[in-house]
Design a protein around this motif. Structure first.
Motif, PDB file in Angstrom:
ATOM      1  N   ASP A  11      24.301  -2.033  -1.243  1.00 32.05           N
ATOM      2  CA  ASP A  11      23.531  -0.796  -1.440  1.00 32.05           C
ATOM      3  C   ASP A  11      22.379  -0.710  -0.445  1.00 32.05           C
ATOM      4  O   ASP A  11      22.120   0.351   0.138  1.00 32.05           O
ATOM      5  CB  ASP A  11      22.978  -0.734  -2.874  1.00 32.05           C
ATOM      6  CG  ASP A  11      24.075  -0.481  -3.896  1.00 32.05           C
ATOM      7  OD1 ASP A  11      25.152  -0.002  -3.501  1.00 32.05           O
ATOM      8  OD2 ASP A  11      23.842  -0.762  -5.089  1.00 32.05           O
ATOM      9  N   LYS A  12      21.669  -1.825  -0.246  1.00 32.69           N
ATOM     10  CA  LYS A  12      20.538  -1.848   0.687  1.00 32.69           C
ATOM     11  C   LYS A  12      21.000  -1.559   2.121  1.00 32.69           C
ATOM     12  O   LYS A  12      20.345  -0.820   2.857  1.00 32.69           O
ATOM     13  CB  LYS A  12      19.824  -3.201   0.631  1.00 32.69           C
ATOM     14  CG  LYS A  12      19.032  -3.417  -0.647  1.00 32.69           C
ATOM     15  CD  LYS A  12      18.376  -4.796  -0.656  1.00 32.69           C
ATOM     16  CE  LYS A  12      17.595  -5.011  -1.935  1.00 32.69           C
ATOM     17  NZ  LYS A  12      16.970  -6.354  -1.990  1.00 32.69           N
ATOM     18  N   GLU A  14      23.706   0.112   3.020  1.00 32.30           N
ATOM     19  CA  GLU A  14      24.128   1.516   3.104  1.00 32.30           C
ATOM     20  C   GLU A  14      22.927   2.454   3.180  1.00 32.30           C
ATOM     21  O   GLU A  14      22.950   3.434   3.929  1.00 32.30           O
ATOM     22  CB  GLU A  14      25.009   1.863   1.907  1.00 32.30           C
ATOM     23  CG  GLU A  14      26.393   1.219   1.963  1.00 32.30           C
ATOM     24  CD  GLU A  14      27.211   1.487   0.716  1.00 32.30           C
ATOM     25  OE1 GLU A  14      26.641   2.013  -0.273  1.00 32.30           O
ATOM     26  OE2 GLU A  14      28.416   1.167   0.722  1.00 32.30           O
ATOM     27  N   VAL A  15      21.882   2.150   2.402  1.00 31.04           N
ATOM     28  CA  VAL A  15      20.658   2.969   2.447  1.00 31.04           C
ATOM     29  C   VAL A  15      19.998   2.866   3.818  1.00 31.04           C
ATOM     30  O   VAL A  15      19.578   3.867   4.402  1.00 31.04           O
ATOM     31  CB  VAL A  15      19.676   2.538   1.331  1.00 31.04           C
ATOM     32  CG1 VAL A  15      18.309   3.202   1.536  1.00 31.04           C
ATOM     33  CG2 VAL A  15      20.231   2.897  -0.037  1.00 31.04           C
ATOM     34  N   LEU A  17      21.443   2.096   6.647  1.00 34.71           N
ATOM     35  CA  LEU A  17      22.309   2.787   7.601  1.00 34.71           C
ATOM     36  C   LEU A  17      22.117   4.289   7.531  1.00 34.71           C
ATOM     37  O   LEU A  17      22.065   4.974   8.565  1.00 34.71           O
ATOM     38  CB  LEU A  17      23.776   2.426   7.322  1.00 34.71           C
ATOM     39  CG  LEU A  17      24.819   2.999   8.282  1.00 34.71           C
ATOM     40  CD1 LEU A  17      24.573   2.493   9.707  1.00 34.71           C
ATOM     41  CD2 LEU A  17      26.224   2.642   7.818  1.00 34.71           C
ATOM     42  N   SER A  18      21.984   4.813   6.314  1.00 38.18           N
ATOM     43  CA  SER A  18      21.740   6.246   6.124  1.00 38.18           C
ATOM     44  C   SER A  18      20.432   6.670   6.787  1.00 38.18           C
ATOM     45  O   SER A  18      20.367   7.713   7.453  1.00 38.18           O
ATOM     46  CB  SER A  18      21.696   6.566   4.630  1.00 38.18           C
ATOM     47  OG  SER A  18      21.324   7.904   4.412  1.00 38.18           O
ATOM     48  N   CYS A  19      19.380   5.843   6.631  1.00 36.53           N
ATOM     49  CA  CYS A  19      18.073   6.146   7.244  1.00 36.53           C
ATOM     50  C   CYS A  19      18.185   6.167   8.768  1.00 36.53           C
ATOM     51  O   CYS A  19      17.618   7.056   9.424  1.00 36.53           O
ATOM     52  CB  CYS A  19      17.039   5.119   6.806  1.00 36.53           C
ATOM     53  SG  CYS A  19      16.585   5.230   5.061  1.00 36.53           S
ATOM     54  N   ILE A  21      20.860   6.773  10.595  1.00 43.27           N
ATOM     55  CA  ILE A  21      21.633   7.960  11.001  1.00 43.27           C
ATOM     56  C   ILE A  21      20.769   9.213  10.951  1.00 43.27           C
ATOM     57  O   ILE A  21      20.791  10.044  11.873  1.00 43.27           O
ATOM     58  CB  ILE A  21      22.883   8.121  10.109  1.00 43.27           C
ATOM     59  CG1 ILE A  21      23.883   6.990  10.386  1.00 43.27           C
ATOM     60  CG2 ILE A  21      23.557   9.479  10.352  1.00 43.27           C
ATOM     61  CD1 ILE A  21      25.022   6.935   9.395  1.00 43.27           C
ATOM     62  N   LEU A  22      19.996   9.360   9.872  1.00 41.63           N
ATOM     63  CA  LEU A  22      19.127  10.531   9.727  1.00 41.63           C
ATOM     64  C   LEU A  22      18.063  10.579  10.823  1.00 41.63           C
ATOM     65  O   LEU A  22      17.775  11.651  11.382  1.00 41.63           O
ATOM     66  CB  LEU A  22      18.467  10.529   8.348  1.00 41.63           C
ATOM     67  CG  LEU A  22      19.396  10.815   7.152  1.00 41.63           C
ATOM     68  CD1 LEU A  22      18.662  10.587   5.841  1.00 41.63           C
ATOM     69  CD2 LEU A  22      19.930  12.247   7.221  1.00 41.63           C
TER      70      LEU A  22
END
Length: 254
Positions: A11-12, A14-15, A17-19, A21-22
């Motif tokens: 989860d950490k 993925e979070v 990675l999301s940051c 990308i954004l």
């Protein structure tokens, strides 16, 4: 146990990675737009953030906003406890506050801010708005927790002639505490946003909202984004504080 740790790490990742990308998309769009008034680049925002932190008034602005938030929250908490106890004892009081509570929850936040500025001075308006927004949430949570107490437990306490002080400290207060702890971070975060909105409109001498309004007047969008980062960091700190309080409050479950 190992699966739980792996899930948490996943989860950490993925979070994170999301940051990434954004942030990458933000930088690309900002470079395409080429107008820092509409969308500044990441490096412009962090340069402004560094300048804000180095200003002499930075700590004053932060402390005043956090102080207003905490004071507003505790005033709302004390009032909501008193009113909730009265409402629990008397259905007349409970029904009297139902329309007021619905009204407070229905009115748009900006209207409350404007009314507070009309009725009170610029320094007190953020406190008033913070109390008005957080009171209904705390009131419903506390009253609901008292109403949800097992009636058999109350009857048993009455049968064994448990005195009122023990009932309060061993039955009512723990129930209220568990409910408050579970919503404290979200409620304080909401109060923080409301107080900042009140500062933006009221323009007290010190406060995060005051500085955001200054950045807006100067068309300094990167400065506004920098203050947003500071607000997010404060909210993250509050969320971590809530997690710590939850762990201590519900330590008996482990």
């Amino acid at each position: 146990m190992k699966e739980s740790i792996l899930c948490k790490n996943k989860d950490k990742i993925e979070v994170a990675l999301s940051c990434v990308i954004l942030l990458f998309l933000w930088q690309i769009i900002a470079l395409i737009v080429k107008n820092d008034i509409y969308l500044p680049t990441i490096d412009q925002v962090f340069r402004n953030l560094n300048e804000i932190v180095e200003e002499e008034r930075f700590l004053s602005d932060i402390s005043m906003t956090i102080g207003r938030t905490i004071i507003s929250f505790f005033i709302a908490l004390i009032v909501s406890i008193i009113v909730s106890v009265a409402g629990y004892i008397s259905s007349l009081i409970r029904n009297f506050f139902k329309p007021l509570n619905m009204l407070a929850q229905s009115i748009p936040m900006m209207i409350l801010v404007i009314l507070a500025l009309i009725w009170f001075d610029k320094d007190n308006a953020p406190y008033i708005v913070g109390v008005m927004i957080t009171f209904p949430i705390l009131y419903e949570a506390i009253l609901g927790s008292m109403i949800d107490i097992d009636k058999n437990l109350i009857e048993m306490a009455n049968i064994y002639n448990i005195n009122i002080l023990d009932k309060i400290t061993r039955i009512y207060l723990p129930t209220i505490k568990f409910r408050i702890v579970s919503i404290i971070a979200s409620t304080i975060s909401l109060a923080l946003k409301i107080v900042i909105a009140g500062e933006v409109y009221g323009q007290p001498d010190y406060g995060i909202g005051t500085m955001i309004q200054v950045e807006k007047v100067n068309f300094n969008t990167s400065g506004i984004f920098a203050w947003l980062i500071i607000i997010v960091l404060i909210s993250v700190l509050l969320n971590n504080l809530q997690k710590l309080m939850l762990r201590r409050t519900f330590s008996w479950k482990r």
